[in-house]
Scaffold this motif. Structure first.
Motif, PDB file in Angstrom:
ATOM      1  N   TYR A  48      -4.660  -4.517  15.165  1.00 37.93           N
ATOM      2  CA  TYR A  48      -5.274  -3.188  15.016  1.00 37.93           C
ATOM      3  C   TYR A  48      -6.625  -3.167  15.733  1.00 37.93           C
ATOM      4  O   TYR A  48      -7.329  -4.176  15.779  1.00 37.93           O
ATOM      5  CB  TYR A  48      -5.532  -2.899  13.539  1.00 37.93           C
ATOM      6  N   LYS A  80       3.618  -6.417   9.675  1.00 44.53           N
ATOM      7  CA  LYS A  80       5.062  -6.582   9.910  1.00 44.53           C
ATOM      8  C   LYS A  80       5.839  -6.602   8.584  1.00 44.53           C
ATOM      9  O   LYS A  80       6.811  -5.856   8.416  1.00 44.53           O
ATOM     10  CB  LYS A  80       5.334  -7.886  10.691  1.00 44.53           C
ATOM     11  N   THR A  81       5.387  -7.474   7.674  1.00 42.63           N
ATOM     12  CA  THR A  81       6.083  -7.588   6.390  1.00 42.63           C
ATOM     13  C   THR A  81       6.038  -6.262   5.628  1.00 42.63           C
ATOM     14  O   THR A  81       7.041  -5.820   5.066  1.00 42.63           O
ATOM     15  CB  THR A  81       5.438  -8.703   5.540  1.00 42.63           C
ATOM     16  N   SER A  91       5.513 -14.335  13.388  1.00 39.49           N
ATOM     17  CA  SER A  91       4.114 -14.173  13.807  1.00 39.49           C
ATOM     18  C   SER A  91       3.713 -15.308  14.740  1.00 39.49           C
ATOM     19  O   SER A  91       2.554 -15.456  15.078  1.00 39.49           O
ATOM     20  CB  SER A  91       3.194 -14.133  12.587  1.00 39.49           C
ATOM     21  N   PRO A 102       0.811  -1.221   0.000  1.00 43.04           N
ATOM     22  CA  PRO A 102       0.000   0.000   0.000  1.00 43.04           C
ATOM     23  C   PRO A 102       0.844   1.271   0.000  1.00 43.04           C
ATOM     24  O   PRO A 102       1.922   1.294   0.590  1.00 43.04           O
ATOM     25  CB  PRO A 102      -0.801  -0.114   1.304  1.00 43.04           C
ATOM     26  N   PHE A 123       0.520   3.885   4.750  1.00 46.65           N
ATOM     27  CA  PHE A 123       0.714   2.857   5.764  1.00 46.65           C
ATOM     28  C   PHE A 123       0.608   3.529   7.133  1.00 46.65           C
ATOM     29  O   PHE A 123       1.602   3.876   7.746  1.00 46.65           O
ATOM     30  CB  PHE A 123       2.097   2.222   5.531  1.00 46.65           C
TER      31      PHE A 123
HETATM   32  N1  LIG Z   1      -1.313   0.005   8.325  1.00 41.83           N
HETATM   33  C1  LIG Z   1      -1.657  -0.582   7.174  1.00 41.83           C
HETATM   34  N2  LIG Z   1      -2.107   0.164   6.143  1.00 41.83           N
HETATM   35  C2  LIG Z   1      -2.464  -0.410   4.981  1.00 41.83           C
HETATM   36  N3  LIG Z   1      -2.420  -1.728   4.744  1.00 41.83           N
HETATM   37  C3  LIG Z   1      -1.983  -2.524   5.734  1.00 41.83           C
HETATM   38  C4  LIG Z   1      -1.563  -2.001   6.989  1.00 41.83           C
HETATM   39  N4  LIG Z   1      -1.166  -3.021   7.775  1.00 41.83           N
HETATM   40  C5  LIG Z   1      -1.312  -4.141   7.056  1.00 41.83           C
HETATM   41  N5  LIG Z   1      -1.795  -3.858   5.823  1.00 41.83           N
HETATM   42  C6  LIG Z   1      -2.137  -4.827   4.767  1.00 41.83           C
HETATM   43  O1  LIG Z   1      -2.564  -6.020   5.408  1.00 41.83           O
HETATM   44  C7  LIG Z   1      -2.049  -7.170   4.767  1.00 41.83           C
HETATM   45  C8  LIG Z   1      -1.235  -7.990   5.746  1.00 41.83           C
HETATM   46  O2  LIG Z   1      -0.089  -7.238   6.143  1.00 41.83           O
HETATM   47  P1  LIG Z   1       1.351  -7.879   6.328  1.00 41.83           P
HETATM   48  O3  LIG Z   1       1.571  -8.970   5.325  1.00 41.83           O
HETATM   49  O4  LIG Z   1       2.341  -6.781   6.378  1.00 41.83           O
HETATM   50  O5  LIG Z   1       1.157  -8.523   7.767  1.00 41.83           O
HETATM   51  P2  LIG Z   1       2.151  -9.432   8.613  1.00 41.83           P
HETATM   52  O6  LIG Z   1       2.052  -8.943   9.998  1.00 41.83           O
HETATM   53  O7  LIG Z   1       3.498  -9.474   7.983  1.00 41.83           O
HETATM   54  O8  LIG Z   1       1.446 -10.840   8.483  1.00 41.83           O
HETATM   55  P3  LIG Z   1       2.085 -12.316   8.667  1.00 41.83           P
HETATM   56  O9  LIG Z   1       2.687 -12.369  10.005  1.00 41.83           O
HETATM   57  O10 LIG Z   1       0.902 -13.205   8.562  1.00 41.83           O
HETATM   58  O11 LIG Z   1       3.063 -12.513   7.550  1.00 41.83           O
HETATM   59  C9  LIG Z   1      -1.222  -6.683   3.586  1.00 41.83           C
HETATM   60  O12 LIG Z   1      -2.010  -6.790   2.428  1.00 41.83           O
HETATM   61  C10 LIG Z   1      -0.947  -5.209   3.902  1.00 41.83           C
HETATM   62  O13 LIG Z   1      -0.931  -4.445   2.718  1.00 41.83           O
END
Ligand SMILES: Nc1ncnc2c1ncn2[C@@H]1O[C@H](COP(=O)(O)OP(=O)(O)OP(=O)(O)O)[C@@H](O)[C@H]1O
Length: 374
Positions: free
Chosen positions: A209, A68-69, A181, A29, A32
């Protein structure tokens, strides 16, 4: 009268979507928000790299779908654009051995894969560090989904090599971010003593969140993805509410997309609450799939046993688990706690006649849905 196949559907070029791509899994996105504190801490840890020093090692932890990612991708994008810094993110689910991790790093640095004929690890490592020293570059490695390295018993060796690179290869500067995670995994505790003595990471935590934050994030996504007026506030609120059940933002993003497709199927240009509810029948499994994907072999085995003994007492489930895996009660209990935290199983206490309280275990989702995704 002949059936009109076009009736009740939008024509091919009519759509509720402005840009459907923004709902895809690998979309990063533009905005963020709600992660300012975490970004600040990560920047603090990475900042030395810009000055040519080793970044601080860091652990990033938090439940699935909490950004996180994305946070690492955003910062690595910015940092990688600075001269003198190399950033490499490794998905440890794909590359789950030390050799595979270093092959991936090699590929990023040299822009081609290392020879498949199999050069020794020592040689591979040497070529990477030589190049870093030659180019006067600092390397920031992110090991995403690091739990897979632990499952394969490769975590200590991998980290040891990365963290002590400067001792074995003079002038090499490497910092590591490890992303997990799996909240039940105590990363430091699970590492060998020789790694623990050199690994004192900064810690950054990503909590789930809140509903208001989810609404705000999904509103931004809907704005980019849908034409104006397609999704109203009540629908968005409902999507956020359903997303908050697991806290996994992927559910909400998938739900928006499926609700849009459902509306199109009805030849409607707006998404209704019914579209959202219908779409949730599928979207609710996004979180389940993510959680199952992250399990180790013995954790999967327990899910399979619970599917078989659905609703039975913990003692009976343990017998089945022990027969299957040979593992003991302590490990069994730990996995039960983890599966419950992830929302894969429900546990219920009940009075058993004359025998006091006992706990029954059951799947939180439809059995076939779980087994299909296992
Ligand atoms: N603050 C944010 N604003 C916009 N989009 C977000 C935000 N946080 C997360 N996302 C969206 O949510 C989805 C999941 O986010 P992400 O892959 O970064 O999570 P993660 O914590 O790494 O998950 P996992 O531990 O399962 O790998 C993605 O599509 C990301 O674009």
């Amino acid at each position: 009268m002949r059936d009109d196949p076009e009736e009740g559907m939008l024509s091919w070029d009519e759509t509720v979507f402005r840009d459907e791509h923004v709902f895809e899994i690998d979309y990063v996105p533009e905005t963020f928000n709600h992660r300012e504190t975490q970004l600040q801490s990560l920047k603090y840890a990475l900042r030395p790299a810009v000055r040519g020093s080793r970044p601080l090692n860091t652990t990033v932890r938090g439940p699935p779908g909490t950004g996180k990612t994305t946070a690492v991708q955003k910062l690595y994008g910015e940092l990688g654009a600075q001269s003198g810094v190399r950033t490499v993110r490794v998905n440890c689910q794909v590359d789950s051995t030390r050799y595979a991790v270093f092959s991936r790093i090699f590929e990023h640095i040299f822009e081609y894969e290392p020879p498949s004929s199999g050069i020794s690890f020592k040689k591979l490592f040497g070529q990477i560090t030589d190049r870093l020293v030659e180019e006067d570059e600092v390397l920031a490695v992110a090991l995403d989904d690091v739990n897979y390295l632990f499952y394969e018993n490769e975590a200590s060796d991998t980290l040891y090599s990365l963290l002590r690179a400067h001792e074995t290869h003079s002038g090499a500067r490497i910092g590591v971010i490890i992303v997990s995670s799996d909240l039940s995994l105590d990363v430091i505790d699970e590492l060998d003593g020789r790694v623990q003595s050199v690994f004192r990471p900064e810690e950054v935590y990503f909590p789930v969140y809140g509903v208001d934050e989810i609404v705000d994030i999904l509103r931004g996504r809907a704005k980019r993805g849908f034409h104006d007026g397609v999704v109203g506030d009540p629908e968005l609120d409902r999507v956020a509410e359903l997303t908050a059940e697991s806290g996994d933002l992927r559910v909400g993003i998938d739900l928006l997309r499926r609700a849009g497709l459902h509306a199109e199927m009805r030849a409607s240009r707006t998404v209704t609450l019914e579209d959202v509810e219908a779409a949730y029948d599928k979207s609710k499994y996004v979180h389940l799939s993510r959680c199952l994907r992250g399990l180790s072999d013995s954790e999967r085995a327990l899910v399979r046993v619970i599917a078989e003994y659905d609703g039975e007492q913990a003692g009976a489930v343990y017998e089945g688990f022990h027969d299957e895996t040979g593992l003991g009660y302590t490990r069994y209990s730990e996995i039960v706690t983890k599966l419950e935290q992830l929302g894969i199983i429900d546990t219920e206490y009940a009075e058993i006649d004359g025998r006091g309280r006992s706990r029954s275990l059951s799947l939180a989702y439809d059995t076939d849905a779980v087994l299909d995704r296992l």
